[in-house]
Design an enzyme around this catalytic site. Structure first.
Site, short mmCIF file in Angstrom:
data_model
loop_
_atom_site.label_atom_id
_atom_site.label_comp_id
_atom_site.label_asym_id
_atom_site.label_seq_id
_atom_site.Cartn_x
_atom_site.Cartn_y
_atom_site.Cartn_z
N LYS A 129 0.87 -1.19 0.00
CA LYS A 129 0.00 0.00 0.00
C LYS A 129 0.89 1.23 0.00
O LYS A 129 2.04 1.16 0.45
CB LYS A 129 -0.87 0.01 1.27
CG LYS A 129 -2.12 0.84 1.12
CD LYS A 129 -3.24 0.01 0.53
CE LYS A 129 -4.48 0.84 0.28
NZ LYS A 129 -5.64 -0.04 0.01
N ASP A 169 -7.01 4.43 -4.34
CA ASP A 169 -7.66 4.29 -3.02
C ASP A 169 -8.27 5.68 -2.78
O ASP A 169 -8.51 6.41 -3.75
CB ASP A 169 -6.62 3.89 -1.95
CG ASP A 169 -7.28 3.37 -0.66
OD1 ASP A 169 -7.63 2.19 -0.62
OD2 ASP A 169 -7.45 4.17 0.29
N1 GLU Z 1 -7.38 0.29 -2.72
C1 GLU Z 1 -8.16 -0.86 -3.03
C2 GLU Z 1 -8.18 -1.78 -1.82
O1 GLU Z 1 -8.24 -1.31 -0.71
C3 GLU Z 1 -7.78 -1.52 -4.34
C4 GLU Z 1 -6.34 -1.94 -4.48
C5 GLU Z 1 -5.95 -2.46 -5.87
O2 GLU Z 1 -6.80 -2.53 -6.75
O3 GLU Z 1 -4.78 -2.77 -6.01
O4 GLU Z 1 -8.20 -2.97 -1.91
#
Ligand code: GLU
Length: 448
Positions: A129, A169
């Site tokens: 992340k 996100d």
């Molecule tokens: N931010 C999204 C999550 O919390 C998607 C992440 C992604 O698609 O890599 O899962």
């Protein structure tokens, strides 16, 4: 707080000591640890090989300066992060969050959750992340672009379709992914589609990726209802937030015959007994980048309540889709009083530990974000598949894949909960199923 299995106490204490001041990360780790007692008992090799301690330590953490120039010509400064948490199952995968609340503890909690969420999808993706304390609110298009370019000018060296694949996100949607991808392409001189997901449909993106998290939430809830011999038809639903997850959760609830009577933003919430008008909501949020108060101004019969709590609105089903720790014990008690029977997390960790306890005691069924909102990242993995084969699938086919994935995550949570002696416990089922999947891969890959 529940009591931890004794062998996990020193491991948790070590996490707190090594990551001081990172309350959200501690909370996310503790929630997983509280589910692991039956696993530790059944599989002593995880402790022997220090799998749990290794899982809590990110493989790599990158922190960098992000200077950029605002429209007035002033130099602005932000901090960028990428926590590459675990790559036992595949390249690091997880979104970027641009929000003033972002600091290392937030990125670590999100990255830690992402490991288990991604494992639950059954797709070959590790957990990571990133983000920045940059606040996009009120910034011009040019400022957003310059910020994204500066952010990528450092981050690009850590990315790659087989290494680390970010996505969106909070605060990062299609526009930002476009600027980030453009800068990556320019610096590397490579059209490497698989390096980012959430791309536009004309340049390597996947159908349904925009809708995926919200749609997936509702497929999961639909499966919870089916399991109880019930259906979404005619249910009153409250959805907090009004961003990408909330909008497409509302859309799918309406498609399946439920009615969403309230949604919110950071300033307050709207109650619309006739059901949220999605065309108006999308126009305000996506096209005009406006606020929920604008919705109430333009929609006859809708009321905007400043501050207060959206959880006071009586409903059958509540979907917290805004942000971490938005639903506290008071909100949970209000939901139970209002007749709510299901709470399913569209956001990451929106329910506090006290609120989860309150819901349980009141007999409200609760399903955690790492299972419920996994449809977004699962569809990102479908986007990577399409990129790898230079293919693009239809909307209907992609949505069908998403629906299957969500229904099978639901079933795996319940089967795992049964197997480990905690029937009906979605939290334990999700944590244990995700954990075992990653832990077994870590065992196979040796002491790395
Ligand atoms: N931010 C999204 C999550 O919390 C998607 C992440 C992604 O698609 O890599 O899962």
């Amino acid at each position: 707080m529940s009591v931890l299995e004794p062998s996990l106490v020193p491991v948790f204490e070590e996490v707190v000591r090594r990551n001081p001041g990172e309350a959200e990360f501690h909370q996310a780790v503790r929630e997983v640890f509280e589910s692991l007692a039956p696993v530790v008992a059944k599989h002593p090799q995880y402790a022997d090989e220090e799998i749990i301690r290794r899982l809590c330590e990110p493989e790599r953490q990158i922190i960098f300066r992000v200077p950029w120039t605002d429209d007035a010509g002033h130099v602005q400064l932000n901090r960028g992060f990428r926590v590459e948490f675990n790559s036992a199952l595949g390249p690091y995968k997880g979104g970027l969050r641009f929000h003033p609340s972002v600091y290392l503890g937030i990125v670590k909690f999100l990255g830690f959750e992402q490991i288990f969420k991604n494992a639950l999808t059954g797709m070959p993706i590790g957990g990571g992340k990133g983000g920045s304390d940059f606040d996009p609110k009120g910034r011009s298009n040019g400022e957003i672009m310059r910020f994204c370019q500066s952010f990528m000018t450092e981050l690009y060296r850590h990315l790659g379709e087989h290494t680390d694949v970010p996505a969106g996100d909070i605060g990062v949607g299609g526009r930002e992914i476009g600027y980030l991808f453009g800068q990556y392409k320019r610096i590397t001189n490579r059209y490497e589609s698989g390096v980012l997901t959430g791309k536009g449909l004309t340049w390597g993106g996947s159908q349904v990726r925009t809708e995926a998290t919200g749609y997936g939430v509702v497929f999961f809830v639909d499966e919870m209802l089916r399991d109880a011999g019930d259906a979404l038809e005619g249910k009153r639903v409250v959805v907090s937030g009004s961003g990408n997850v909330a909008i497409y959760a509302i859309e799918k609830v309406h498609q399946l015959g439920g009615v969403v009577v309230a949604c919110s933003d950071s300033a307050g919430y709207v109650v619309d007994e006739a059901g949220i008008d999605l065309d108006l909501l999308k126009d305000i949020k996506n096209t005009r980048r406006g606020r929920m108060s604008d919705y109430a101004d333009e929609r006859p019969g809708a009321r905007f309540l400043e501050g207060g709590s959206i959880w006071d609105v009586p409903c059958d089903i509540a979907l917290p889709c805004a942000t971490q720790n938005e639903l506290d014990a008071g909100g949970a008690a209000a939901l139970a009083r209002g007749g709510c029977t299901i709470v399913a997390e569209g956001a990451n960790m929106p329910t506090t530990p006290d609120a989860i306890r309150t819901l349980r005691e009141a007999g409200v069924r609760f399903a955690p974000g790492k299972a419920v909102n996994a449809g977004g990242v699962a569809t990102s993995a479908l986007e990577m598949q399409q990129n790898a084969s230079r293919d693009s699938w239809t909307f209907a086919h992609t949505e069908e894949r998403l629906e299957q994935i969500m229904r099978s995550i639901h079933d795996r949570c319940l089967e795992t909960a049964d197997e480990y002696g905690v029937p009906g416990d979605y939290v334990a089922g999700a944590n244990i199923a995700g954990f075992i999947h990653v832990a077994d891969a870590m065992l196979a890959l040796g002491h790395i």
